[in-house]
Design a protein around this motif. Structure first.
Motif, PDB file in Angstrom:
ATOM      1  N   LEU A  18      -5.063 -11.181  13.909  1.00 44.22           N
ATOM      2  CA  LEU A  18      -5.304 -10.476  12.644  1.00 44.22           C
ATOM      3  C   LEU A  18      -4.438 -11.037  11.528  1.00 44.22           C
ATOM      4  O   LEU A  18      -4.894 -11.221  10.393  1.00 44.22           O
ATOM      5  N   PHE A  19      -3.194 -11.313  11.848  1.00 41.41           N
ATOM      6  CA  PHE A  19      -2.260 -11.723  10.804  1.00 41.41           C
ATOM      7  C   PHE A  19      -2.380 -13.195  10.455  1.00 41.41           C
ATOM      8  O   PHE A  19      -2.672 -13.562   9.317  1.00 41.41           O
ATOM      9  N   TRP A  20      -2.183 -14.081  11.453  1.00 45.87           N
ATOM     10  CA  TRP A  20      -2.166 -15.514  11.168  1.00 45.87           C
ATOM     11  C   TRP A  20      -3.525 -16.034  10.717  1.00 45.87           C
ATOM     12  O   TRP A  20      -3.622 -16.838   9.786  1.00 45.87           O
ATOM     13  N   ASN A  21      -4.582 -15.616  11.411  1.00 45.29           N
ATOM     14  CA  ASN A  21      -5.892 -16.230  11.179  1.00 45.29           C
ATOM     15  C   ASN A  21      -6.775 -15.459  10.210  1.00 45.29           C
ATOM     16  O   ASN A  21      -7.553 -16.055   9.463  1.00 45.29           O
ATOM     17  N   LEU A  22      -6.699 -14.125  10.247  1.00 47.69           N
ATOM     18  CA  LEU A  22      -7.592 -13.321   9.411  1.00 47.69           C
ATOM     19  C   LEU A  22      -6.910 -12.769   8.166  1.00 47.69           C
ATOM     20  O   LEU A  22      -7.570 -12.157   7.325  1.00 47.69           O
ATOM     21  N   ARG A  23      -5.578 -12.962   8.067  1.00 49.75           N
ATOM     22  CA  ARG A  23      -4.827 -12.543   6.871  1.00 49.75           C
ATOM     23  C   ARG A  23      -5.000 -11.054   6.580  1.00 49.75           C
ATOM     24  O   ARG A  23      -5.262 -10.651   5.454  1.00 49.75           O
ATOM     25  N   ARG A  24      -4.853 -10.258   7.643  1.00 50.68           N
ATOM     26  CA  ARG A  24      -4.958  -8.797   7.513  1.00 50.68           C
ATOM     27  C   ARG A  24      -3.666  -8.179   8.031  1.00 50.68           C
ATOM     28  O   ARG A  24      -3.603  -7.593   9.115  1.00 50.68           O
ATOM     29  N   PRO A  25      -2.581  -8.317   7.256  1.00 46.96           N
ATOM     30  CA  PRO A  25      -1.257  -7.908   7.746  1.00 46.96           C
ATOM     31  C   PRO A  25      -1.138  -6.417   8.014  1.00 46.96           C
ATOM     32  O   PRO A  25      -0.445  -6.010   8.959  1.00 46.96           O
ATOM     33  N   GLN A  26      -1.786  -5.572   7.204  1.00 45.23           N
ATOM     34  CA  GLN A  26      -1.657  -4.136   7.400  1.00 45.23           C
ATOM     35  C   GLN A  26      -2.248  -3.713   8.747  1.00 45.23           C
ATOM     36  O   GLN A  26      -1.651  -2.934   9.492  1.00 45.23           O
ATOM     37  N   GLU A  27      -3.417  -4.264   9.072  1.00 45.08           N
ATOM     38  CA  GLU A  27      -4.028  -3.939  10.359  1.00 45.08           C
ATOM     39  C   GLU A  27      -3.193  -4.469  11.518  1.00 45.08           C
ATOM     40  O   GLU A  27      -3.064  -3.813  12.569  1.00 45.08           O
ATOM     41  N   ALA A  28      -2.615  -5.638  11.340  1.00 43.67           N
ATOM     42  CA  ALA A  28      -1.759  -6.189  12.392  1.00 43.67           C
ATOM     43  C   ALA A  28      -0.560  -5.271  12.635  1.00 43.67           C
ATOM     44  O   ALA A  28      -0.187  -5.005  13.790  1.00 43.67           O
ATOM     45  N   ALA A  29       0.039  -4.785  11.563  1.00 46.79           N
ATOM     46  CA  ALA A  29       1.183  -3.878  11.707  1.00 46.79           C
ATOM     47  C   ALA A  29       0.780  -2.579  12.400  1.00 46.79           C
ATOM     48  O   ALA A  29       1.529  -2.032  13.219  1.00 46.79           O
ATOM     49  N   GLU A  30      -0.420  -2.079  12.105  1.00 43.66           N
ATOM     50  CA  GLU A  30      -0.893  -0.848  12.743  1.00 43.66           C
ATOM     51  C   GLU A  30      -1.113  -1.050  14.241  1.00 43.66           C
ATOM     52  O   GLU A  30      -0.795  -0.164  15.051  1.00 43.66           O
ATOM     53  N   VAL A  31      -1.638  -2.220  14.635  1.00 49.00           N
ATOM     54  CA  VAL A  31      -1.839  -2.514  16.056  1.00 49.00           C
ATOM     55  C   VAL A  31      -0.492  -2.534  16.778  1.00 49.00           C
ATOM     56  O   VAL A  31      -0.338  -1.983  17.879  1.00 49.00           O
TER      57      VAL A  31
ATOM     58  N   VAL B 154       4.937 -10.623  11.636  1.00 44.11           N
ATOM     59  CA  VAL B 154       4.412  -9.757  10.582  1.00 44.11           C
ATOM     60  C   VAL B 154       5.525  -9.332   9.630  1.00 44.11           C
ATOM     61  O   VAL B 154       5.338  -9.271   8.412  1.00 44.11           O
ATOM     62  N   ARG B 155       6.701  -9.051  10.182  1.00 42.28           N
ATOM     63  CA  ARG B 155       7.808  -8.648   9.323  1.00 42.28           C
ATOM     64  C   ARG B 155       8.240  -9.782   8.390  1.00 42.28           C
ATOM     65  O   ARG B 155       8.513  -9.574   7.215  1.00 42.28           O
ATOM     66  N   ALA B 156       8.318 -11.001   8.926  1.00 44.44           N
ATOM     67  CA  ALA B 156       8.808 -12.129   8.135  1.00 44.44           C
ATOM     68  C   ALA B 156       7.830 -12.558   7.061  1.00 44.44           C
ATOM     69  O   ALA B 156       8.218 -12.839   5.918  1.00 44.44           O
ATOM     70  N   PHE B 157       6.565 -12.611   7.408  1.00 45.01           N
ATOM     71  CA  PHE B 157       5.578 -13.188   6.492  1.00 45.01           C
ATOM     72  C   PHE B 157       4.633 -12.163   5.886  1.00 45.01           C
ATOM     73  O   PHE B 157       3.794 -12.514   5.066  1.00 45.01           O
ATOM     74  N   GLY B 158       4.772 -10.915   6.303  1.00 44.38           N
ATOM     75  CA  GLY B 158       3.814  -9.911   5.842  1.00 44.38           C
ATOM     76  C   GLY B 158       4.113  -9.335   4.485  1.00 44.38           C
ATOM     77  O   GLY B 158       3.243  -8.722   3.870  1.00 44.38           O
ATOM     78  N   SER B 159       5.344  -9.489   3.992  1.00 40.65           N
ATOM     79  CA  SER B 159       5.702  -8.917   2.699  1.00 40.65           C
ATOM     80  C   SER B 159       6.533  -9.915   1.909  1.00 40.65           C
ATOM     81  O   SER B 159       7.484 -10.506   2.437  1.00 40.65           O
ATOM     82  N   ARG B 160       6.215 -10.081   0.651  1.00 41.87           N
ATOM     83  CA  ARG B 160       6.954 -11.012  -0.196  1.00 41.87           C
ATOM     84  C   ARG B 160       8.382 -10.543  -0.435  1.00 41.87           C
ATOM     85  O   ARG B 160       9.238 -11.305  -0.857  1.00 41.87           O
ATOM     86  N   ASP B 161       8.657  -9.250  -0.193  1.00 42.19           N
ATOM     87  CA  ASP B 161       9.994  -8.692  -0.409  1.00 42.19           C
ATOM     88  C   ASP B 161      10.807  -8.613   0.878  1.00 42.19           C
ATOM     89  O   ASP B 161      11.896  -8.038   0.887  1.00 42.19           O
ATOM     90  N   ALA B 162      10.281  -9.176   1.973  1.00 44.76           N
ATOM     91  CA  ALA B 162      10.983  -9.089   3.253  1.00 44.76           C
ATOM     92  C   ALA B 162      12.304  -9.846   3.200  1.00 44.76           C
ATOM     93  O   ALA B 162      12.402 -10.931   2.626  1.00 44.76           O
ATOM     94  N   SER B 163      13.337  -9.250   3.794  1.00 48.58           N
ATOM     95  CA  SER B 163      14.636  -9.910   3.888  1.00 48.58           C
ATOM     96  C   SER B 163      14.680 -10.745   5.155  1.00 48.58           C
ATOM     97  O   SER B 163      14.317 -10.285   6.241  1.00 48.58           O
ATOM     98  N   TRP B 164      15.152 -11.977   5.021  1.00 47.15           N
ATOM     99  CA  TRP B 164      15.252 -12.885   6.155  1.00 47.15           C
ATOM    100  C   TRP B 164      16.687 -13.008   6.658  1.00 47.15           C
ATOM    101  O   TRP B 164      16.980 -13.817   7.523  1.00 47.15           O
ATOM    102  N   HIS B 165      17.601 -12.226   6.117  1.00 45.66           N
ATOM    103  CA  HIS B 165      19.008 -12.375   6.479  1.00 45.66           C
ATOM    104  C   HIS B 165      19.247 -12.057   7.950  1.00 45.66           C
ATOM    105  O   HIS B 165      20.139 -12.627   8.576  1.00 45.66           O
TER     106      HIS B 165
END
Length: 846
Positions: A399-412, A434-445
């Protein structure tokens, strides 16, 4: 935009140039000039180009003043000039013609230039010429990949993508006639984004090719044809299995006639068709009932022996029409996935798609091939009946990598966690992605990959683990670690999910480039085949083209990079993992912008924006590319401010590599001390020598230390980053001129002019590329001045260059005026050290 074309070329073959035969042409021509040696017999399969080369050689001999005589024209009175007797299809000579040829050889002693097919070398006529040492055989094989690429590009008047070249080369084995028959039909050729691509089944509508092969096989006996059918349907098939179902004499005949080949495959002697088209034609001509009988015989031949693997036996039983238990299909399909053969796993699973366990392994095979939509249809269907976290992880990644549906991936992922207790390793992997690439505001620290790495049993899911670790480390500022970890195997990926494995290879190249090891990256890319030997996916070929474009772009050769980026974009569709799609698209757009094609660049960015949902962590890549585009079109001040703001966001998120790139771009546009300081702060978190050079450049430019800016230019040049070196040298010249140091300014300008010969980067709107003096040194003037600057006197310079002493003095006098110096004692200050000669690979020769 994709357009289909029918390729229509003259039936006589004009428009198909003779390529890939220059070495043969030269060696045979030299051989024919020597009267004391036997002539040349060109031996090869039908269509390999024997007659074409024969005609070219005959024309060459005529041009050299030789008397070229075809056998039909030959008369005993042809003595006089050196004579070349040309005989096409030597084995087809009748008794009268053969006798005439032997009489000519006895009386006039001509050089023989002849052809015959591979299977005819034992014919009585050819053997007679051998015995009298009138000819020696020269094997003419098919064209190699590079020659096929050259031929296709010439015929189609445009580039052909590497995957299509590889498919056509494998299918035809470089046979020009087969290649022509396939291409001229044109039904499988598309022109997309200026790149020709080959699509569709191999022999769809290709009756001409089939007819050629059918005629080649027409003389076989029924037993020989059946033996060839066994090979065609089971290749590569173990030789001991084949000897059970076919007569040994028939197999030896087929090998002698070069219809099959025996070679070692995975440690065992196996047989396969000598030419892919032989297998294609035989399989296409086999009736369904006969096909089932062939596979059943193969199964019986391997009963109770180790001649065939479990996977191969299951495939043969299914092809024979046997009904297998679901567990057998699942076992064989899983074995195929573990062996990185996802298409085989899919083929097996489709025999029993109604069984839940088979549907699950089918879904895994589809994910491994980036067939995301059908895979999601299976994984979301309750009929699979597998609530495990591994299945949830597979679905979330798809869902996330190939279909670009991060919200559904997080729900699964959330649902799987709520129903199954502690996270399995596979679910941890999906959640991290999903955490790293799913949100532009995600912290990578705090997103460091776990050590030791997660242990994941599923080969498809495991294929995404180390690519994810590499992405995280790469953007957290550790490109050197990534490059080294992939090289020594600390980061590795099974090829079950081919695009992920290819992405890891691309991470290695990116790591090397960003670590300051561009020469190493370029050599690594140059040494790889266009398509992996065990891969046939467009994503793999696309990423290799992308890597080549990346190396060229960072070298400052954007004109050379553009075709690679175009090829990469033409090869991928919108269902590949979205980071791959994004990187290829943004680099293509950035390259177009830098080459002065803003309209095309904007089109690429608009297409990407429509494909990617807003808010993904990689969305700022689009923003940075838009900044580059605006800067190239003259909006420098605002672009610098936007780049600085973007860099600060990256820095706060812990994405130090992206922050360094954005800060450095801002300081290139508008050098300021605060930006240079912020850049230095980011670089302290990174392991890249290149990033430290960028920080040195920013510091020196912000404080007008032109000598240090020029030192950075020299360092960039030494590492192969010629475009960045050019920009720094131009900037140093401008700063020196502003400080009134005209001699240094002139030296820097001369060096910049030299750098412009190593790259094709256009002039950037924020710098004035003043190559003063207005008339730069000629190549000869530069050569003379470099020798003079090293203390070589005029007499020795004249002797070394083969010129007169007066000419040397004139060259020096003109150069002094251009450079604004008074004598040779000032030349070294202006010219700097003589450059190392750069090889075609872009690095100084060892």
């Amino acid at each position: 935009m994709t357009t289909s074309y029918a390729v229509r070329l003259p039936a006589d073959g004009h428009g198909w140039p003779l390529v890939g035969r220059s070495n043969d042409h030269l060696q045979i021509s030299c051989r024919l000039e020597r009267a004391d040696e036997p002539g040349v017999l060109l031996v090869g399969e039908a269509g390999v180009g024997k007659t074409r080369l024969l005609g070219s050689l005959a024309r060459r001999c005529r041009a050299e003043g030789m008397n070229v005589v075809e056998l039909a024209q030959a008369l005993p009175g042809t003595a006089g000039r050196d004579t070349v007797l040309v005989i096409d299809d030597l084995d087809q000579l009748g008794p009268t013609a053969a006798a005439l040829a032997h009489r000519l050889c006895a009386t006039t002693r001509p050089r023989i230039l002849a052809t015959c097919r591979s299977e005819a070398v034992t014919s009585p006529v050819v053997v007679g010429f051998y015995r009298q040492r009138l000819v020696e055989a020269r094997r003419l094989d098919g064209l190699d990949r590079s020659a096929v690429a050259e031929l296709l590009s010439a015929v189609l008047a445009g580039p052909v993508d590497a995957l299509s070249v590889d498919r056509l080369w494998r299918l035809t084995r470089g046979n020009p006639l087969f290649l022509r028959q396939l291409v001229e039909t044109g039904t499988n050729l598309d022109l997309s984004d200026g790149i020709w691509r080959w699509r569709g089944p191999a022999l769809a509508g290709q009756s001409k090719v089939g007819d050629l092969v059918t005629r080649r096989l027409a003389s076989l006996t029924p037993a020989q044809h059946l033996a060839l059918a066994y090979v065609a349907h089971a290749e590569p098939v173990a030789l001991d299995t084949l000897e059970v179902v076919a007569d040994l004499a028939d197999l030896e005949f087929l090998e002698q006639e070069r219809l099959i080949q025996i070679e070692r495959f995975r440690g065992r002697l196996t047989a396969s068709a000598n030419h892919p088209l032989y297998g294609e034609v035989v399989r296409a001509a086999t009736r369904p009932a006969d096909r089932s009988s062939i596979y059943r015989s193969l199964v019986l031949a391997t009963a109770g022996s180790a001649s065939a693997t479990h996977l191969q036996t299951v495939r043969w039983r299914l092809a024979a029409g046997d009904r297998l238990a679901p567990a057998e299909i699942v076992s064989a399909a899983t074995e195929a996935l573990d062996r990185c053969e996802a298409p085989v796993a899919e083929q097996l699973a489709r025999h029993l798609p109604s069984d839940p366990a088979v549907r699950l392994v089918l879904a895994r095979a589809l994910v491994a091939q980036d067939k995301a939509v059908e895979a999601e249809g299976l994984l979301s269907n309750p009929i699979i009946g597998d609530p495990s976290q591994e299945t949830a992880a597979l679905r979330a990644l798809n869902l996330f990598w190939n279909l670009r549906r991060p919200q559904e991936a997080a729900e699964v992922i959330a649902y799987a966690r709520s129903t199954d207790g502690a996270d399995a390793a596979a679910l941890q992997l999906a959640a991290t992605a999903v955490r790293a690439f799913g949100s532009r505001d995600a912290s990578w620290h705090d997103l460091d990959a776990p050590h030791p790495p997660l242990v994941i049993q599923d080969a498809v899911i495991a294929g995404a683990a180390d690519p994810l670790r590499a992405y995280l480390a790469l953007f957290q500022g550790r490109p050197k670690l990534v490059a080294d970890a992939i090289a020594d195997g600390r980061f590795s990926a099974p090829r079950s999910w081919a695009s992920m494995s290819a992405a890891l290879a691309a991470c290695r190249i990116q790591g090397l480039v960003m670590a300051g090891r561009l020469h190493e990256a370029s050599e690594l890319v140059a040494g790889r085949d266009s398509v992996p030997a065990d891969g046939d996916g467009p994503t793999e070929a696309a990423l290799l083209a992308f890597e080549r474009g990346t190396c060229e772009a960072w070298s400052g050769r954007l004109g050379r990079a553009l075709p690679h980026f175009r090829e990469a974009k033409a090869l991928v569709d919108d269902h590949v993992p979205f980071p791959i799609l994004l990187y290829i698209g943004t680099e293509l757009a950035g390259c177009l912008a830098s080459l002065g094609r803003p309209a095309e660049a904007r089109t690429v960015l608009e297409e990407l924006s429509e494909l990617l949902p807003a808010g993904l962590a990689l969305q700022p890549h689009l923003e940075f590319t838009a900044i580059r585009l605006d800067a190239q079109t003259g909006d420098v001040e605002r672009s610098a401010a936007r780049a600085e703001a973007l860099a600060m966001r990256y820095q706060s998120a812990g994405r130090y590599t992206n922050a360094v790139e954005a800060f450095y771009y801002a300081t290139r546009l508008r050098p300021t001390l605060p930006v240079a300081t912020a850049l230095r702060s980011c670089v302290q978190h990174c392991d890249s020598d290149l990033f430290r050079l960028m920080a040195d450049h920013a510091d020196a430019a912000a404080t007008n230390r032109y000598g240090e800016v020029f030192a950075v230019a020299i360092a960039f040049e030494g590492q192969g980053y010629y475009g960045m070196a050019l920009e720094a040298a131009v900037q140093a010249a401008r700063l020196a001129a502003a400080a009134g140091e005209e001699r240094d300014a002139t030296r820097f300008r001369v060096h910049a002019a030299r750098l412009r010969q190593l790259c094709d980067e256009p002039r950037t709107p924020w710098l004035v590329y003043d190559d003063s003096p207005s008339v730069p040194l000629s190549a000869r003037e530069r050569e003379v001045c470099e020798l003079a600057a090293r203390g070589v006197d005029n007499d020795l310079i004249a002797e070394r260059l083969g010129l007169t002493r007066k000419t040397i003095a004139n060259h020096l006098h003109r150069a002094y005026k251009k450079l604004g110096v008074r004598g040779r004692d000032q030349l070294r200050d202006v010219l700097g050290p003589a450059p190392e000669r750069v090889s075609s690979a872009g690095r100084p020769p060892r």
